[in-house]
Every structure is written in structure tokens, then in C-alpha cells.
Design an enzyme around this catalytic site. Sequence first.
Site, PDB file in Angstrom:
ATOM      1  N   PRO A   2      84.048  62.076  74.615  1.00  0.00           N
ATOM      2  CA  PRO A   2      84.956  61.398  73.698  1.00  0.00           C
ATOM      3  C   PRO A   2      84.196  60.631  72.618  1.00  0.00           C
ATOM      4  O   PRO A   2      83.151  60.027  72.882  1.00  0.00           O
ATOM      5  CB  PRO A   2      85.730  60.437  74.611  1.00  0.00           C
ATOM      6  CG  PRO A   2      85.607  61.021  75.972  1.00  0.00           C
ATOM      7  CD  PRO A   2      84.259  61.669  76.014  1.00  0.00           C
ATOM      8  N   GLU A   3      84.736  60.665  71.409  1.00  0.00           N
ATOM      9  CA  GLU A   3      84.123  59.906  70.326  1.00  0.00           C
ATOM     10  C   GLU A   3      84.735  58.509  70.274  1.00  0.00           C
ATOM     11  O   GLU A   3      85.658  58.176  71.021  1.00  0.00           O
ATOM     12  CB  GLU A   3      84.276  60.671  69.018  1.00  0.00           C
ATOM     13  CG  GLU A   3      83.675  62.075  69.118  1.00  0.00           C
ATOM     14  CD  GLU A   3      83.299  62.707  67.790  1.00  0.00           C
ATOM     15  OE1 GLU A   3      83.049  61.978  66.816  1.00  0.00           O
ATOM     16  OE2 GLU A   3      83.244  63.953  67.751  1.00  0.00           O
ATOM     17  N   LYS A  52      80.877  54.250  72.128  1.00  0.00           N
ATOM     18  CA  LYS A  52      81.468  55.015  73.223  1.00  0.00           C
ATOM     19  C   LYS A  52      81.520  54.208  74.518  1.00  0.00           C
ATOM     20  O   LYS A  52      81.692  54.770  75.600  1.00  0.00           O
ATOM     21  CB  LYS A  52      80.681  56.306  73.418  1.00  0.00           C
ATOM     22  CG  LYS A  52      80.670  57.185  72.171  1.00  0.00           C
ATOM     23  CD  LYS A  52      79.873  58.454  72.353  1.00  0.00           C
ATOM     24  CE  LYS A  52      79.854  59.268  71.061  1.00  0.00           C
ATOM     25  NZ  LYS A  52      79.112  60.547  71.214  1.00  0.00           N
ATOM     26  N   ARG A 121      71.548  46.953  71.806  1.00  0.00           N
ATOM     27  CA  ARG A 121      70.897  48.260  71.732  1.00  0.00           C
ATOM     28  C   ARG A 121      71.766  49.323  71.057  1.00  0.00           C
ATOM     29  O   ARG A 121      71.341  50.457  70.897  1.00  0.00           O
ATOM     30  CB  ARG A 121      70.462  48.734  73.119  1.00  0.00           C
ATOM     31  CG  ARG A 121      71.558  49.080  74.089  1.00  0.00           C
ATOM     32  CD  ARG A 121      70.943  49.672  75.364  1.00  0.00           C
ATOM     33  NE  ARG A 121      71.928  50.128  76.305  1.00  0.00           N
ATOM     34  CZ  ARG A 121      72.279  49.471  77.398  1.00  0.00           C
ATOM     35  NH1 ARG A 121      71.725  48.294  77.664  1.00  0.00           N
ATOM     36  NH2 ARG A 121      73.188  49.965  78.221  1.00  0.00           N
ATOM     37  N   ASN A 162      80.035  64.587  67.601  1.00  0.00           N
ATOM     38  CA  ASN A 162      79.783  65.843  66.903  1.00  0.00           C
ATOM     39  C   ASN A 162      80.806  66.134  65.800  1.00  0.00           C
ATOM     40  O   ASN A 162      80.466  66.670  64.745  1.00  0.00           O
ATOM     41  CB  ASN A 162      79.780  66.987  67.920  1.00  0.00           C
ATOM     42  CG  ASN A 162      78.809  68.072  67.553  1.00  0.00           C
ATOM     43  OD1 ASN A 162      77.945  67.886  66.694  1.00  0.00           O
ATOM     44  ND2 ASN A 162      78.921  69.221  68.194  1.00  0.00           N
ATOM     45  N   ARG A 258      73.125  69.871  70.649  1.00  0.00           N
ATOM     46  CA  ARG A 258      74.535  69.890  70.235  1.00  0.00           C
ATOM     47  C   ARG A 258      74.703  70.885  69.093  1.00  0.00           C
ATOM     48  O   ARG A 258      73.821  71.039  68.250  1.00  0.00           O
ATOM     49  CB  ARG A 258      74.992  68.498  69.775  1.00  0.00           C
ATOM     50  CG  ARG A 258      74.839  67.402  70.813  1.00  0.00           C
ATOM     51  CD  ARG A 258      75.742  67.613  72.018  1.00  0.00           C
ATOM     52  NE  ARG A 258      77.144  67.586  71.661  1.00  0.00           N
ATOM     53  CZ  ARG A 258      77.861  66.467  71.540  1.00  0.00           C
ATOM     54  NH1 ARG A 258      77.303  65.290  71.731  1.00  0.00           N
ATOM     55  NH2 ARG A 258      79.147  66.534  71.243  1.00  0.00           N
TER      56      ARG A 258
END
Length: 269
Positions: A2-3, A52, A121, A162, A258
Site C-alpha cells: 500500500p502507498e 507507509k 529516519r 510504484n 520494482r
Amino acid sequence: MPEGHVIHRLAREHRRAFGGHRVRAQSPQGRFADGALLIDGRTLTEADAHGKHLLLGFDDERWLHVHLGIYGRYTFGPSPAPAPTGMVRLRLSGDDEYADLRGPNTCELLDPAGKKELHARLGPDPLRADADPELAWRRIGRSRTSIGILLMDQSVVAGVGNIYRAEALFRQGIAPSRPGRDLSRARWEAVWEDLVTLMADGVRVGHIDTVRPEHTPEAMGRPPRVDGHGGEVYVYRRSGMPCHLCGTEIRTEVLTGRNLFWCPACQTG
């Protein structure tokens, strides 16, 4: 995977279902039993998302940190909850609703210091009000790495996956192989603003649409997209098909594990 817009929607769903209320927590699968015991009976005070990563705050200053990864998913339903089926890592139950979490990459409790380290981070998230695109530009503007790789680096920009990577670069006419340091600041700012707009639309409607009004199926007289991911796009998962704008065949290649999609005619900048 999931984005970022999906995770922000999950934060919103948790606020709606459990915000300000005590929740019951259990781990039917058993792998999060100790953590569930610590938050059982606590009040959900906050629901946050960074990229995410989903972060649920409780009244004892603990934070539940969830990263769905590739296989994780949530299901919500009305209370009383049915007997759990499958490998439910965590069930949160309220008076009116319940939420089941299955198959996450990460499900852990953080103290405030751990949450701060997580934010530190991660790169700026286009969906967060506190996001500073300058932090991303400092990395991108001096990097020899391609912009196609940099946009997927969660320490550079958080939440982009992506689809948003491919579509934002197409919309700005930028070749994904272009080194970050070869982008002008103005081009980067245009990419960032596009991500802010597109991802906010994703939160609102629940799927990814990236085509401009003049390029919708209705406007162009073309068939609508038929794809399990939903939404109208320019290049994502359209390998071998003609570009909506110029007719050139959409290309794809594997980049850092990817699939990358782009139009070699439209994306020359």
C-alpha cells in the site's frame, strides 16, 4: 505494498471508529499477545501516519506502530465482532466497531522516544502538514542516483510507491533515469506539488487517479482502464500500450526490484 494514501485513510478510520474511546485488544494469532495485553482497555488518543507507517497513540503514551508491508491488511466491521478467522495478529474492538490486522510486516509498541526515532529516519510525507520538501531536495539535489530510485527511498520521500513514482514523473515529463542532481529546484518543487495533490486525492477517493481532466476516457473518447488497482493512470502497468498523449509504446524495466514504467517520448526532461 500500500502507498501512503492508504495508510492515511487507515489512520482516519481508526480515529473515526475508536478515537477517544477505550478499546479492547487481543492477538488471536498469539504473535502480539504481550503487546495487546499492554494496550487492552486503554483509550485511543491519536491516530497518525507517516509515509507507509501507521501510528496509533494510547493514553499511557505508548504508540502502536504498524507497517503493512506487502501482505498486511486491515478489515473493519460492526460490533459485536465475530470469532476471528485466519491469522489475525491484532484485533481492536470498541462498542460499535472492530478492526482486524493480518499479515503486517511490523506490529510493535513504541515509547515516545521510539516514535521520534521512526519519524527521524523517514523523509517528508506529502500528506503531512509538517512536511518540509526542502529536506528531500537537500538529498535529491546533490545525488547521482536516478530520480526514479530516489522517489522510492522512504528516507528521502515517505509514502511514495510504484504508482505515484511513475505517474508523478510522467506528469512532469521527467525521465526516471535522470540523476537527482540534474533536476532543477523548480522541477523538484513541481514534482512535490503534484505528489501533494495526487496523494490527497487518493486519501479522499480511496484509489489512485492521476490523469488530468482533458485526458480522461470521456474527454479522449477512449475505453476506461480495466485493472484491479483501479483509477485512471498514464503509464503504470501499461507496458506495451500506446501513450495516451503521444501514442509511443510505454516501456518498463526492473529497477531495484520494482517495475518501472515510463514513456520514452514524453519523459525526456
